[in-house]
Design an enzyme around this catalytic site. Sequence first.
Site, PDB file in Angstrom:
ATOM      1  N   GLY A 151       0.734  -1.099  -0.521  1.00  0.00           N
ATOM      2  CA  GLY A 151      -0.035   0.195  -0.169  1.00  0.00           C
ATOM      3  C   GLY A 151       0.729   1.260   0.323  1.00  0.00           C
ATOM      4  O   GLY A 151       1.853   0.882   0.585  1.00  0.00           O
ATOM      5  N   CYS A 152      -0.133   2.030  -0.080  1.00  0.00           N
ATOM      6  CA  CYS A 152       0.912   3.628  -0.785  1.00  0.00           C
ATOM      7  C   CYS A 152       1.403   4.087   0.790  1.00  0.00           C
ATOM      8  O   CYS A 152       2.703   4.958   0.744  1.00  0.00           O
ATOM      9  CB  CYS A 152       0.430   5.229  -1.201  1.00  0.00           C
ATOM     10  SG  CYS A 152      -1.248   4.707  -0.612  1.00  0.00           S
ATOM     11  N   TYR A 153       0.453   3.945   1.950  1.00  0.00           N
ATOM     12  CA  TYR A 153       1.072   4.690   3.525  1.00  0.00           C
ATOM     13  C   TYR A 153       2.099   3.794   3.819  1.00  0.00           C
ATOM     14  O   TYR A 153       3.270   4.123   4.472  1.00  0.00           O
ATOM     15  CB  TYR A 153       0.018   4.901   3.732  1.00  0.00           C
ATOM     16  CG  TYR A 153      -1.320   5.861   4.210  1.00  0.00           C
ATOM     17  CD1 TYR A 153      -0.126   7.159   4.390  1.00  0.00           C
ATOM     18  CD2 TYR A 153      -2.099   5.921   3.864  1.00  0.00           C
ATOM     19  CE1 TYR A 153      -0.984   8.252   3.835  1.00  0.00           C
ATOM     20  CE2 TYR A 153      -3.402   6.841   4.218  1.00  0.00           C
ATOM     21  CZ  TYR A 153      -2.632   7.675   3.838  1.00  0.00           C
ATOM     22  OH  TYR A 153      -3.775   8.980   3.474  1.00  0.00           O
TER      23      TYR A 153
END
Length: 348
Positions: A151-153
């Site tokens: 995921g990005c976070y």
Amino acid sequence: MIKAGILGSTGYAGSELTRLLMNHPKVKIEFLDSRSYEGDTYSNIYPNLKGLVDIKCSSIDLANPVELDNIDVLFCALPHGLSQKAVQEGVKRGIKVIDLSADFRISNPSVYEDWYNVEHKALHELKTAVYGLTEIHRENIKTTQLVANPGCYPTSILLAVYPLLKEKLILTEMIIADSKSGVSGAGRNPIDATIYAQCNESVKAYSLGTHRHTPEIEQELSLMAGGQVLIQFTPHLIPMTRGILSTIYVMNSNNLKEKDLVEIYHNYYKNENFIRVLTGGQLPQTKAVVGSNLCDIGFKVDERTGKIILVSAIDNLIKGASGQAVQNMNVMFGIEEMIGLQQMPLWP
């Protein structure tokens, strides 16, 4: 040429994949799947690709996905829960699969089901999936058939914390991450929170203590540390299109100086093409990475509070999603990691 197919090609992650792969000298896109835009010309949906990607979208029937027989790699840019069947079909056919959803990131299916409220029906494939944070799991990515793209976070947080956790230089009991993301992180489908009149000129925290990336972050932090790690993670929505800035607070339990941090981060990332360690008082900013697969990392020792403040910046749609997926594809096929990802950041 590597023959690629993209499921869910008309979401933001899918469109970035399409843009990057069309510019990749060793890849040919065989199909662009979209249930919402079946039969439409792709460049009519994304006018920035007019004259460059004039392929018609098709809707792949996952009950009988014959199109998968003609490709070497399948990218799944589908919502969580929907990727499981697609991944099973790709794995069954012996092709390489890179899943951009959350379906294969969390190794414990019970934890996944608790956080995502979706039953996991691809347990065999889950056991074989490699978490695709390239700089950390590169060797395993080289030999796997299935990559769970991060995921990005998590990407922004894990890359920043990794060297200190791996060297056991910080306390695992106190890690706080404050992350801010542009609205493209919410996806292409309009929702109340991303309507212009409601998100412009406003910053807000959301999903306090309940964000679905939390177990993914904690899983990987725990592997780095060799024991269970919990994190206090608070995401924020800010009124810009793309980019993530994460500020992470950790206890300076070994009385490290900034020169120590420079040496540690240089040793870990000196051979990484997509990680830039900022020193000399410089700190990351999203503008300096947008449009690229770069992750900028900076730090500051706060001697007054006894903490180290880590800061990272990525483009959430590229290093936080599609660019990292292409990077993983390059590793899986044994080609130069930077091919197709040499775009420099946009400025201003």
